[in-house]
Each structure stands twice: as C-alpha cells, then as structure tokens.
Design a protein around this motif. Structure first.
Motif, PDB file in Angstrom:
ATOM      1  N   LYS A  97       0.866  -1.140  -0.146  1.00  0.00           N
ATOM      2  CA  LYS A  97       0.023  -0.076  -0.164  1.00  0.00           C
ATOM      3  C   LYS A  97       0.974   1.190  -0.073  1.00  0.00           C
ATOM      4  CE  LYS A  97      -3.626   2.264   2.691  1.00  0.00           C
ATOM      5  NZ  LYS A  97      -4.555   2.272   3.797  1.00  0.00           N
ATOM      6  N   THR A 101       0.915   3.816  -3.059  1.00  0.00           N
ATOM      7  CA  THR A 101       0.592   5.353  -2.943  1.00  0.00           C
ATOM      8  C   THR A 101       1.679   6.120  -3.386  1.00  0.00           C
ATOM      9  OG1 THR A 101      -0.893   4.466  -0.892  1.00  0.00           O
ATOM     10  CG2 THR A 101      -0.181   6.803  -0.964  1.00  0.00           C
ATOM     11  N   GLY A 107      -3.568   8.222  -2.370  1.00  0.00           N
ATOM     12  CA  GLY A 107      -3.868   6.969  -1.321  1.00  0.00           C
ATOM     13  C   GLY A 107      -5.252   6.483  -1.806  1.00  0.00           C
ATOM     14  N   ALA A 110      -4.450   4.239  -4.662  1.00  0.00           N
ATOM     15  CA  ALA A 110      -3.772   3.095  -4.591  1.00  0.00           C
ATOM     16  C   ALA A 110      -4.625   2.003  -3.791  1.00  0.00           C
ATOM     17  CB  ALA A 110      -2.614   3.530  -3.425  1.00  0.00           C
ATOM     18  N   ASN A 111      -5.563   2.325  -2.893  1.00  0.00           N
ATOM     19  CA  ASN A 111      -6.498   1.570  -2.104  1.00  0.00           C
ATOM     20  C   ASN A 111      -7.373   1.015  -3.291  1.00  0.00           C
ATOM     21  OD1 ASN A 111      -5.504   1.973   0.499  1.00  0.00           O
ATOM     22  ND2 ASN A 111      -7.104   3.597   0.863  1.00  0.00           N
TER      23      ASN A 111
END
Length: 163
Positions: A97, A101, A107, A110-111
C-alpha cells in the motif's frame, strides 16, 4: 494295605456310617477352612493383581498424557505459525500500500487499485503475489485506472488465449 491307609479309610467309613445313623458329619468346619484359605490366597493374589492393573492404568495414563501434550504442542506451534503468517501478510500488504501510494501519489487511487487487484487475482489462475508483482512493475508505464485491463491482456498473452 499299609496301616496308615487302613486307618484313614476306617475313619472315613466310621464317619460316613455315623452320618447315616443320624449323627451329622461336621463338613462346615473343613469348608470354612478351605474357604478361608482360598480367601487368603485371593487376597495375596488380589494385591498382586491390583499392582499389575495399577501399573497398566498408569502406563495408559502416561500415554494419554503424552498424546494430549503432543497435540497441544502441535496446536500451539500451528497457532504460532499462523500468527507469524498473518503478521507477514499484514506487513506485506502495508508495504505494498505504501509503495503504490508513493508511486501513484494518491492514497485513494492506490487503495482502489489494490482492491481491484485482489478481485482480479480471485478470478484468474494467478496468485495475489503474482498480480501484485506484475502491477508493481507496470505502474511506471501503465495508469492505475488501466492496470487491470493491462494485467488481463498480459495474462491472455502469457496463457495463449484471447477473449
């Protein structure tokens, strides 16, 4: 006939005749002696048997204790291994992660990409680790929104199929 045998047989016959003539033969006393003797023998043998059974049951108890102890040890070892793997997976997921990110710069994107990759891996013959590794390599040349499509095309090329 020897004198001793003659005397013994005479006593037997006299006792038998007395019993027939209304003088009962006292058989209780010899039976009591025989019973008491047998009881004494059983007690002495019984103590020996009790020791034997005690030894057998102690041995069985030790075997059961050993089995239970081994099972508990194996269970604790398995739980320890499981906990270690869970920590490793959590650590790997967190590192992935952070890497995604950092590379993507967002973020939330990325999630979303990581969630899409998990779903893609569940639908294909590729493992999650294989999908993550390929995606991490492709991130420098493929946009996050196009990653799953690119992974699908690469998977088709690698397997020799195209849908």
């Amino acid at each position: 006939m020897p004198k001793r045998a003659r005397d013994a047989s005479g006593r037997f016959i006299k006792g038998f005749n007395d019993g027939l003539q209304g003088n009962p033969i006292n058989v209780q006393s010899p039976l009591d002696r025989a019973f008491n003797s047998a009881k004494s023998i059983m007690r002495s043998q019984g103590a020996g048997m009790a020791d034997i059974f005690k030894g057998i049951f102690q041995g069985i108890g030790q075997q059961i204790t050993g089995i239970i102890s081994g099972a508990v040890s194996a269970g604790i070892g398995a739980l320890k291994d499981l906990a270690t793997k869970v920590i490793d997976i959590g650590s790997t997921a967190e590192n992935l992660k952070i890497a995604f990110t950092t590379i993507i710069g967002d973020g939330q994107k990325a999630n979303k990409l990581l969630a899409d990759m998990r779903q893609f891996a569940a639908q294909t013959p590729f493992t999650g680790t294989q999908v993550q590794s390929a995606a991490q390599s492709l991130l420098t040349v493929v946009k996050p929104e196009e990653m799953i499509s690119a992974l699908r095309r690469l998977g088709e090329v690698a397997s020799g199929t195209r849908s």
